[in-house]
Design an enzyme around this catalytic site. Structure first.
Site, PDB file in Angstrom:
ATOM      1  N   ASN A   7      21.904   1.383  14.304  1.00  0.00           N
ATOM      2  CA  ASN A   7      20.949   2.355  14.838  1.00  0.00           C
ATOM      3  C   ASN A   7      19.856   2.592  13.789  1.00  0.00           C
ATOM      4  OD1 ASN A   7      19.675   4.903  15.275  1.00  0.00           O
ATOM      5  ND2 ASN A   7      21.247   5.423  16.755  1.00  0.00           N
ATOM      6  N   ASP A   9      17.089   4.563  14.167  1.00  0.00           N
ATOM      7  CA  ASP A   9      16.282   5.767  14.426  1.00  0.00           C
ATOM      8  C   ASP A   9      15.739   6.392  13.139  1.00  0.00           C
ATOM      9  OD1 ASP A   9      16.763   5.660  17.120  1.00  0.00           O
ATOM     10  OD2 ASP A   9      18.367   7.153  17.101  1.00  0.00           O
ATOM     11  N   HIS A  10      16.597   6.402  12.093  1.00  0.00           N
ATOM     12  CA  HIS A  10      16.200   7.143  10.894  1.00  0.00           C
ATOM     13  C   HIS A  10      15.196   6.393  10.006  1.00  0.00           C
ATOM     14  CE1 HIS A  10      18.461  10.405  12.208  1.00  0.00           C
ATOM     15  NE2 HIS A  10      19.609   9.746  12.200  1.00  0.00           N
ATOM     16  N   ARG A  18       5.906  11.308   6.958  1.00  0.00           N
ATOM     17  CA  ARG A  18       4.585  11.194   6.349  1.00  0.00           C
ATOM     18  C   ARG A  18       3.466  11.060   7.374  1.00  0.00           C
ATOM     19  NH1 ARG A  18       3.421   9.908   0.872  1.00  0.00           N
ATOM     20  NH2 ARG A  18       4.624  11.447  -0.217  1.00  0.00           N
ATOM     21  N   HIS A  43      17.048   5.391  19.958  1.00  0.00           N
ATOM     22  CA  HIS A  43      17.170   6.503  20.901  1.00  0.00           C
ATOM     23  C   HIS A  43      15.778   7.077  21.157  1.00  0.00           C
ATOM     24  CE1 HIS A  43      19.403  10.573  21.828  1.00  0.00           C
ATOM     25  NE2 HIS A  43      18.573  10.224  22.790  1.00  0.00           N
ATOM     26  N   ARG A  45      14.142   9.821  22.274  1.00  0.00           N
ATOM     27  CA  ARG A  45      14.455  11.217  22.604  1.00  0.00           C
ATOM     28  C   ARG A  45      13.292  11.865  23.344  1.00  0.00           C
ATOM     29  NH1 ARG A  45      18.942  13.524  19.579  1.00  0.00           N
ATOM     30  NH2 ARG A  45      18.254  15.439  20.574  1.00  0.00           N
ATOM     31  N   ARG A  49      11.220  12.656  18.342  1.00  0.00           N
ATOM     32  CA  ARG A  49      11.260  13.047  16.931  1.00  0.00           C
ATOM     33  C   ARG A  49      11.395  11.838  15.989  1.00  0.00           C
ATOM     34  NH1 ARG A  49      17.111  15.962  16.737  1.00  0.00           N
ATOM     35  NH2 ARG A  49      16.170  17.171  18.382  1.00  0.00           N
ATOM     36  N   HIS A  50      11.930  10.723  16.494  1.00  0.00           N
ATOM     37  CA  HIS A  50      11.940   9.517  15.637  1.00  0.00           C
ATOM     38  C   HIS A  50      11.286   8.331  16.367  1.00  0.00           C
ATOM     39  CE1 HIS A  50      15.836   9.341  17.637  1.00  0.00           C
ATOM     40  NE2 HIS A  50      16.384  10.229  16.835  1.00  0.00           N
ATOM     41  N   GLU A  70      19.160   4.090  23.831  1.00  0.00           N
ATOM     42  CA  GLU A  70      19.850   5.318  24.236  1.00  0.00           C
ATOM     43  C   GLU A  70      18.854   6.217  24.950  1.00  0.00           C
ATOM     44  OE1 GLU A  70      21.550   7.260  20.879  1.00  0.00           O
ATOM     45  OE2 GLU A  70      22.925   5.623  20.484  1.00  0.00           O
ATOM     46  N   THR A 101      23.131  13.814  18.623  1.00  0.00           N
ATOM     47  CA  THR A 101      23.856  13.932  19.895  1.00  0.00           C
ATOM     48  C   THR A 101      25.182  14.666  19.679  1.00  0.00           C
ATOM     49  OG1 THR A 101      22.973  11.729  20.312  1.00  0.00           O
ATOM     50  CG2 THR A 101      24.552  12.597  21.911  1.00  0.00           C
ATOM     51  N   GLU A 151      30.857   4.183  25.566  1.00  0.00           N
ATOM     52  CA  GLU A 151      30.856   4.330  24.110  1.00  0.00           C
ATOM     53  C   GLU A 151      31.613   5.614  23.819  1.00  0.00           C
ATOM     54  OE1 GLU A 151      27.319   3.509  21.865  1.00  0.00           O
ATOM     55  OE2 GLU A 151      27.868   4.999  20.353  1.00  0.00           O
ATOM     56  N   HIS A 192      29.268   7.264  16.402  1.00  0.00           N
ATOM     57  CA  HIS A 192      28.897   8.597  15.942  1.00  0.00           C
ATOM     58  C   HIS A 192      29.666   9.003  14.692  1.00  0.00           C
ATOM     59  CE1 HIS A 192      26.955  12.433  15.907  1.00  0.00           C
ATOM     60  NE2 HIS A 192      26.130  11.920  16.802  1.00  0.00           N
ATOM     61  N   GLY A 193      28.887   9.248  13.644  1.00  0.00           N
ATOM     62  CA  GLY A 193      29.441   9.755  12.390  1.00  0.00           C
ATOM     63  C   GLY A 193      30.240   8.733  11.593  1.00  0.00           C
TER      64      GLY A 193
HETATM   65  N1  PXP Z   1      26.083   6.322  19.327  1.00  0.00           N
HETATM   66  C1  PXP Z   1      25.379   7.253  20.014  1.00  0.00           C
HETATM   67  C2  PXP Z   1      25.519   7.287  21.490  1.00  0.00           C
HETATM   68  C3  PXP Z   1      24.501   8.138  19.344  1.00  0.00           C
HETATM   69  O1  PXP Z   1      23.805   9.045  20.047  1.00  0.00           O
HETATM   70  C4  PXP Z   1      24.354   8.030  17.950  1.00  0.00           C
HETATM   71  C5  PXP Z   1      23.393   8.927  17.229  1.00  0.00           C
HETATM   72  O2  PXP Z   1      22.095   8.641  17.609  1.00  0.00           O
HETATM   73  C6  PXP Z   1      25.087   7.034  17.282  1.00  0.00           C
HETATM   74  C7  PXP Z   1      25.969   6.213  17.989  1.00  0.00           C
HETATM   75  C8  PXP Z   1      24.970   6.835  15.822  1.00  0.00           C
HETATM   76  O3  PXP Z   1      25.518   7.929  15.159  1.00  0.00           O
HETATM   77  P1  PXP Z   1      25.373   8.034  13.605  1.00  0.00           P
HETATM   78  O4  PXP Z   1      23.920   8.096  13.294  1.00  0.00           O
HETATM   79  O5  PXP Z   1      26.118   9.289  13.282  1.00  0.00           O
HETATM   80  O6  PXP Z   1      26.021   6.801  13.021  1.00  0.00           O
END
Ligand code: PXP
Length: 239
Positions: A7, A9-10, A18, A43, A45, A49-50, A70, A101, A151, A192-193
Site C-alpha cells: 500500500n 498511500d503514505h 509539502r 485508497h 478516500r 487526503r493522500h 480501495e 480504516t 480481506e 491492517h497494522g
Molecule cells: N487493507 C485495508 C483494507 C486498508 O484499508 C489498509 C489501510 O489503508 C491496509 C490494508 C493497510 O494497512 P496498514 O497501512 O496498517 O498496513
C-alpha cells in the site's frame, strides 16, 4: 503461493505534506513493482487526503501492474473507480474523522448497496474484495453478495502482537474464517497494522493468499529503504 500487496498511500501523504510533486506515488508504484511486490494498493478516500484521482488514473494505467483500489461505498467514489478501471477493488468502510480504516464493513446494514457495487465491477471483470472483521457470518454474507475475495482485518491481532498479549483467540478466529472462506470458494487476503512479526504469524494460515501492508513498509523504509523492506517481507511470506 502467497502474494505481497504494498500500500503506497503514505508516499502520497509525504508528498502532500509539502503540496509539491515529490515523492511521486506513480514512481513509487513502478519502483515497488520492480522490487518484487505482487500488487500495489491505493485508497482513493473521499477527502483525497493522500491518493488523488490523477494518481489513481496514472497508476492504474501502468501495464502489467496489479492495482488494488480501495474504495468506500460512496456514490461518487464508485463512479470514479468504475471509470479508472483498476484490476481489483476492495470495498472498505470509511469515516471522515478516522485516521485510518477502522474495522471491517457492516455487511448486514449495507447488503443491497454492496451487492450492487460488486455486480457493477464484476460486469467489467474487475476482481472484488470486501474488507471484513474475522467473523463467520460475514464470510457467508460475502459469498451471498458475490464477492471474489475477502480481506480480513488484522488490526486487532496486530495490536495484540505489538503489546505482547495473548493472540491465540484472535488467531483462531482468523484461521476459522480463512478455512471457511476458502472452502466456499472465496479467496482470503489479510491486512491492517501488519509488521514483520504479525505477518510471520499469519503465514501459518495456508488459506491466506495475499497480504496488504502499507504503513509499516513505508515507515520502515525510512531506515532501510523500500527495496530491503519489500525483499524481507517477500522472504517472510514465502516461508
Ligand atoms: N487493507 C485495508 C483494507 C486498508 O484499508 C489498509 C489501510 O489503508 C491496509 C490494508 C493497510 O494497512 P496498514 O497501512 O496498517 O498496513
Amino acid at each position: 503461493m502467497k502474494r505481497l500487496g504494498v500500500n503506497i498511500d503514505h508516499v502520497a501523504t509525504v508528498r502532500n505534506a509539502r503540496g509539491e510533486i515529490h515523492p511521486d506515488p506513480y514512481e513509487a508504484a513502478l519502483f515497488v513493482k520492480k522490487k518484487g511486490a505482487d500488487s500495489i494498493t491505493i485508497h482513493l478516500r473521499e477527502d483525497r487526503r493522500h491518493i488523488r484521482d490523477l494518481d489513481a488514473k496514472k497508476i492504474c494505467s501502468i501495464k502489467n501492474l496489479f492495482v488494488n483500489l480501495e474504495i468506500s461505498t460512496n456514490h461518487n467514489i464508485v463512479k470514479n473507480a468504475l471509470k479508472i478501471e483498476p484490476k481489483f477493488i476492495c470495498i472498505v468502510p470509511e469515516n471522515r474523522n478516522e485516521i485510518t480504516t477502522e474495522g471491517g464493513l457492516n455487511l448486514q446494514k449495507n447488503e443491497n448497496r454492496i451487492k450492487k457495487i460488486i455486480s457493477q465491477f464484476k460486469k467489467k471483470k474487475i476482481r472484488t474484495s470486501l474488507f471484513i472483521n474475522p467473523n463467520i457470518k460475514d464470510i457467508y454474507l460475502s459469498k451471498k453478495m458475490g464477492a471474489d475475495c475477502v480481506e480480513i482485518h488484522t488490526g486487532y491481532l496486530s495490536n495484540l502482537v505489538k503489546s505482547k498479549k495473548n493472540i491465540s483467540k484472535e488467531f483462531l478466529k482468523i484461521k476459522k474464517c480463512s478455512i471457511l472462506a476458502s472452502k466456499i470458494g472465496i479467496e482470503v487476503h489479510a491486512g491492517h497494522g501488519l509488521d514483520y512479526k504479525s505477518t510471520k504469524i499469519l503465514t501459518k494460515i495456508n488459506e491466506i493468499k495475499e497480504f496488504n501492508i502499507g504503513h509499516f513498509i513505508i515507515g520502515e523504509s525510512i531506515f532501510y529503504g523500500l527495496q530491503f523492506v519489500i525483499k524481507k517481507f517477500k522472504r517472510i511470506i514465502k516461508n
